[in-house]
Design an enzyme around this catalytic site. Structure first.
Site, PDB file in Angstrom:
ATOM      1  N   LYS A  13       0.834  -1.219   0.000  1.00 43.67           N
ATOM      2  CA  LYS A  13       0.000   0.000   0.000  1.00 43.67           C
ATOM      3  C   LYS A  13       0.865   1.264   0.000  1.00 43.67           C
ATOM      4  O   LYS A  13       0.635   2.186  -0.773  1.00 43.67           O
ATOM      5  CB  LYS A  13      -0.936   0.028   1.231  1.00 43.67           C
ATOM      6  CG  LYS A  13      -1.805  -1.207   1.380  1.00 43.67           C
ATOM      7  CD  LYS A  13      -2.695  -1.148   2.608  1.00 43.67           C
ATOM      8  CE  LYS A  13      -1.963  -1.076   3.932  1.00 43.67           C
ATOM      9  NZ  LYS A  13      -1.183  -2.281   4.274  1.00 43.67           N
ATOM     10  N   ARG A  88      -9.138   1.121   9.421  1.00 39.45           N
ATOM     11  CA  ARG A  88      -8.706  -0.248   9.695  1.00 39.45           C
ATOM     12  C   ARG A  88      -9.704  -0.983  10.574  1.00 39.45           C
ATOM     13  O   ARG A  88      -9.482  -2.135  10.917  1.00 39.45           O
ATOM     14  CB  ARG A  88      -7.383  -0.175  10.441  1.00 39.45           C
ATOM     15  CG  ARG A  88      -6.187  -0.695   9.691  1.00 39.45           C
ATOM     16  CD  ARG A  88      -5.024  -0.470  10.627  1.00 39.45           C
ATOM     17  NE  ARG A  88      -3.858  -1.177  10.330  1.00 39.45           N
ATOM     18  CZ  ARG A  88      -2.836  -0.673   9.659  1.00 39.45           C
ATOM     19  NH1 ARG A  88      -2.898   0.517   9.112  1.00 39.45           N
ATOM     20  NH2 ARG A  88      -1.747  -1.382   9.521  1.00 39.45           N
ATOM     21  N   ARG A 127      11.846  -5.795   4.421  1.00 37.74           N
ATOM     22  CA  ARG A 127      11.730  -4.343   4.179  1.00 37.74           C
ATOM     23  C   ARG A 127      12.804  -3.577   4.954  1.00 37.74           C
ATOM     24  O   ARG A 127      13.101  -3.872   6.098  1.00 37.74           O
ATOM     25  CB  ARG A 127      10.349  -3.853   4.614  1.00 37.74           C
ATOM     26  CG  ARG A 127      10.227  -2.325   4.533  1.00 37.74           C
ATOM     27  CD  ARG A 127       8.826  -1.830   4.627  1.00 37.74           C
ATOM     28  NE  ARG A 127       8.159  -2.228   5.845  1.00 37.74           N
ATOM     29  CZ  ARG A 127       6.860  -1.995   6.074  1.00 37.74           C
ATOM     30  NH1 ARG A 127       6.135  -1.389   5.158  1.00 37.74           N
ATOM     31  NH2 ARG A 127       6.311  -2.381   7.198  1.00 37.74           N
ATOM     32  N   ARG A 160      12.165  -1.795  10.503  1.00 31.83           N
ATOM     33  CA  ARG A 160      11.149  -1.341  11.457  1.00 31.83           C
ATOM     34  C   ARG A 160      10.998  -2.369  12.577  1.00 31.83           C
ATOM     35  O   ARG A 160      11.016  -3.567  12.314  1.00 31.83           O
ATOM     36  CB  ARG A 160       9.804  -1.183  10.729  1.00 31.83           C
ATOM     37  CG  ARG A 160       9.407   0.256  10.500  1.00 31.83           C
ATOM     38  CD  ARG A 160       8.240   0.401   9.579  1.00 31.83           C
ATOM     39  NE  ARG A 160       7.003  -0.224  10.020  1.00 31.83           N
ATOM     40  CZ  ARG A 160       5.847  -0.157   9.370  1.00 31.83           C
ATOM     41  NH1 ARG A 160       5.787   0.534   8.237  1.00 31.83           N
ATOM     42  NH2 ARG A 160       4.774  -0.736   9.807  1.00 31.83           N
ATOM     43  N   ARG A 171       0.530  -8.939  13.485  1.00 29.97           N
ATOM     44  CA  ARG A 171      -0.158  -7.932  12.650  1.00 29.97           C
ATOM     45  C   ARG A 171      -1.100  -8.602  11.655  1.00 29.97           C
ATOM     46  O   ARG A 171      -2.191  -8.090  11.380  1.00 29.97           O
ATOM     47  CB  ARG A 171       0.877  -7.055  11.920  1.00 29.97           C
ATOM     48  CG  ARG A 171       1.534  -6.046  12.855  1.00 29.97           C
ATOM     49  CD  ARG A 171       2.823  -5.505  12.278  1.00 29.97           C
ATOM     50  NE  ARG A 171       2.660  -4.751  11.062  1.00 29.97           N
ATOM     51  CZ  ARG A 171       3.670  -4.474  10.219  1.00 29.97           C
ATOM     52  NH1 ARG A 171       4.889  -4.916  10.472  1.00 29.97           N
ATOM     53  NH2 ARG A 171       3.437  -3.772   9.145  1.00 29.97           N
TER      54      ARG A 171
HETATM   55  P1  AP5 Z   1       4.929  -1.537   1.659  1.00 34.20           P
HETATM   56  O1  AP5 Z   1       4.517  -0.754   0.474  1.00 34.20           O
HETATM   57  O2  AP5 Z   1       5.747  -0.850   2.688  1.00 34.20           O
HETATM   58  O3  AP5 Z   1       3.658  -2.277   2.297  1.00 34.20           O
HETATM   59  P2  AP5 Z   1       2.447  -1.687   3.138  1.00 34.20           P
HETATM   60  O4  AP5 Z   1       1.216  -2.368   2.666  1.00 34.20           O
HETATM   61  O5  AP5 Z   1       2.472  -0.194   3.130  1.00 34.20           O
HETATM   62  O6  AP5 Z   1       2.865  -2.267   4.549  1.00 34.20           O
HETATM   63  P3  AP5 Z   1       2.884  -1.584   6.001  1.00 34.20           P
HETATM   64  O7  AP5 Z   1       3.608  -2.553   6.882  1.00 34.20           O
HETATM   65  O8  AP5 Z   1       3.420  -0.206   6.001  1.00 34.20           O
HETATM   66  O9  AP5 Z   1       1.407  -1.603   6.328  1.00 34.20           O
HETATM   67  P4  AP5 Z   1       0.769  -1.727   7.666  1.00 34.20           P
HETATM   68  O10 AP5 Z   1      -0.604  -1.451   7.262  1.00 34.20           O
HETATM   69  O11 AP5 Z   1       0.953  -2.931   8.464  1.00 34.20           O
HETATM   70  O12 AP5 Z   1       1.598  -0.685   8.558  1.00 34.20           O
HETATM   71  P5  AP5 Z   1       1.292   0.786   8.974  1.00 34.20           P
HETATM   72  O13 AP5 Z   1       2.560   1.524   8.858  1.00 34.20           O
HETATM   73  O14 AP5 Z   1       0.081   1.294   8.285  1.00 34.20           O
HETATM   74  O15 AP5 Z   1       5.716  -2.823   1.126  1.00 34.20           O
HETATM   75  C1  AP5 Z   1       6.314  -3.753   2.012  1.00 34.20           C
HETATM   76  C2  AP5 Z   1       7.656  -4.214   1.430  1.00 34.20           C
HETATM   77  O16 AP5 Z   1       7.432  -4.923   0.222  1.00 34.20           O
HETATM   78  C3  AP5 Z   1       8.630  -3.073   1.072  1.00 34.20           C
HETATM   79  O17 AP5 Z   1       9.918  -3.481   1.370  1.00 34.20           O
HETATM   80  C4  AP5 Z   1       8.455  -2.897  -0.457  1.00 34.20           C
HETATM   81  O18 AP5 Z   1       9.648  -2.433  -1.045  1.00 34.20           O
HETATM   82  C5  AP5 Z   1       8.087  -4.305  -0.888  1.00 34.20           C
HETATM   83  N1  AP5 Z   1       7.127  -4.340  -2.004  1.00 34.20           N
HETATM   84  C6  AP5 Z   1       6.072  -3.511  -2.203  1.00 34.20           C
HETATM   85  N2  AP5 Z   1       5.377  -3.894  -3.297  1.00 34.20           N
HETATM   86  C7  AP5 Z   1       6.005  -4.990  -3.788  1.00 34.20           C
HETATM   87  C8  AP5 Z   1       5.766  -5.848  -4.904  1.00 34.20           C
HETATM   88  N3  AP5 Z   1       4.728  -5.657  -5.736  1.00 34.20           N
HETATM   89  N4  AP5 Z   1       6.614  -6.891  -5.106  1.00 34.20           N
HETATM   90  C9  AP5 Z   1       7.667  -7.095  -4.269  1.00 34.20           C
HETATM   91  N5  AP5 Z   1       7.957  -6.322  -3.192  1.00 34.20           N
HETATM   92  C10 AP5 Z   1       7.127  -5.276  -2.951  1.00 34.20           C
HETATM   93  O19 AP5 Z   1       0.884   0.585  10.497  1.00 34.20           O
HETATM   94  C11 AP5 Z   1       1.837   0.257  11.492  1.00 34.20           C
HETATM   95  C12 AP5 Z   1       1.145   0.197  12.848  1.00 34.20           C
HETATM   96  O20 AP5 Z   1       0.559   1.478  13.170  1.00 34.20           O
HETATM   97  C13 AP5 Z   1      -0.026  -0.784  12.948  1.00 34.20           C
HETATM   98  O21 AP5 Z   1       0.407  -2.105  13.238  1.00 34.20           O
HETATM   99  C14 AP5 Z   1      -0.829  -0.165  14.096  1.00 34.20           C
HETATM  100  O22 AP5 Z   1      -0.232  -0.424  15.330  1.00 34.20           O
HETATM  101  C15 AP5 Z   1      -0.693   1.325  13.820  1.00 34.20           C
HETATM  102  N6  AP5 Z   1      -1.770   1.839  12.928  1.00 34.20           N
HETATM  103  C16 AP5 Z   1      -1.630   2.359  11.682  1.00 34.20           C
HETATM  104  N7  AP5 Z   1      -2.805   2.734  11.173  1.00 34.20           N
HETATM  105  C17 AP5 Z   1      -3.733   2.439  12.121  1.00 34.20           C
HETATM  106  C18 AP5 Z   1      -5.154   2.578  12.176  1.00 34.20           C
HETATM  107  N8  AP5 Z   1      -5.848   3.090  11.141  1.00 34.20           N
HETATM  108  N9  AP5 Z   1      -5.779   2.164  13.310  1.00 34.20           N
HETATM  109  C19 AP5 Z   1      -5.109   1.662  14.360  1.00 34.20           C
HETATM  110  N10 AP5 Z   1      -3.750   1.502  14.370  1.00 34.20           N
HETATM  111  C20 AP5 Z   1      -3.077   1.883  13.257  1.00 34.20           C
END
Ligand code: AP5
Length: 227
Positions: A13, A88, A127, A160, A171
């Site tokens: 994403k 979420r 990552r 991270r 997660r």
């Molecule tokens: P990446 O693009 O970074 O993936 P992502 O879907 O953005 O993953 P995140 O881990 O950032 O999502 P998340 O939703 O768990 O974390 P968030 O930061 O929102 O890609 C991942 C890797 O794959 C990278 O290395 C990339 O280079 C590679 N890649 C990408 N596309 C690829 C492809 N097509 N092929 C191969 N490789 C690829 O949340 C973190 C924490 O914050 C949560 O756990 C929670 O505690 C809190 N939080 C955040 N939002 C909320 C909310 N709305 N409510 C409550 N808590 C929240």
């Protein structure tokens, strides 16, 4: 366009939001980044959120909702945005709908990133993030030229804390338990688009970009009274 990127952790994403945000000139709002910034600056919100993030749990709705509301009300979001990682939970989705309704708007599109659990684990555990500019890499799929060093700014790459295998598994569990229901919620509102995400980055970008363009054309036709 008001767009949401929905999907499991590591689905890609953030990677796509960065690219599409530049291409379509829409601000990229990542709830995870906003929360991590709050943790970094040791703000009150950050202190409350830190433990949840480190354990791979969702931060309570009231904390996240306030951060997102503040961000969406800024001027740069007037003509649209890409929300990455929010909503979420069902209650976050309802708050967002209500908020947009009060502003006379609604969501236009929700992209659901469909990806296998195997890919998610590989993507997250490999990552790496730049400690200086925040650029996103992957040890195998998106490697930097020099190992451990950012191509864009020369900063040091780090993993991270919540990308360790155990936390990744937690997660994923939390995603199935609290977030997955949103797929049905947005399907019912007729704005959900599924994006196959077990493919390379460029293919995913093209699919999203094409969907946005056709939704924009449809929106123009509706506002011109053609349909
Ligand atoms: P990446 O693009 O970074 O993936 P992502 O879907 O953005 O993953 P995140 O881990 O950032 O999502 P998340 O939703 O768990 O974390 P968030 O930061 O929102 O890609 C991942 C890797 O794959 C990278 O290395 C990339 O280079 C590679 N890649 C990408 N596309 C690829 C492809 N097509 N092929 C191969 N490789 C690829 O949340 C973190 C924490 O914050 C949560 O756990 C929670 O505690 C809190 N939080 C955040 N939002 C909320 C909310 N709305 N409510 C409550 N808590 C929240």
């Amino acid at each position: 366009m008001r767009i949401v990127f929905l999907g499991p952790p590591g689905a890609g994403k953030g990677t796509q939001a960065e690219i599409i945000s530049k291409e379509k000139k829409l601000p990229h709002i990542s709830s995870g980044n906003l929360l991590r910034e709050a943790v970094e600056t040791k703000s009150e919100t950050g202190r409350k959120a830190r433990d949840y993030i480190e354990k791979g749990l969702l931060v309570p709705d009231e904390i996240v909702v306030d951060i997102i509301k503040d961000r969406i009300l800024r001027d740069d979001c007037k003509s649209g945005f890409i929300l990455d990682g929010f909503p979420r939970t069902l209650s976050q989705a309802k708050v967002l709908d209500e908020m947009l309704k009060k502003l006379g708007n609604r969501l236009d599109l929700v992209f659901y990133f469909a990806v296998s659990e195997e890919s998610v684990v590989l993507r997250l555990t490999g990552r790496r993030i730049c400690s200086s500019c925040g650029a996103n890499y992957h040890e195998k799929f998106v490697p930097s030229e020099k190992e451990g060093i950012c191509d864009k700014c020369g900063g040091t790459l780090y993993q991270r804390a919540d990308d360790k295998l155990e936390t990744v598994q937690e997660r994923i569990r939390v995603y199935h338990e609290q977030t997955e229901d949103l797929i049905e919620y947005y399907k019912k509102s007729g704005i959900l688009k599924e994006v196959v995400s077990d493919v390379n980055i460029e293919i995913i970008t093209k699919n999203i970009s094409d969907s946005i363009e056709s939704a924009l054309k449809k929106k123009d036709l509706i506002s011109d009274g053609v349909v």
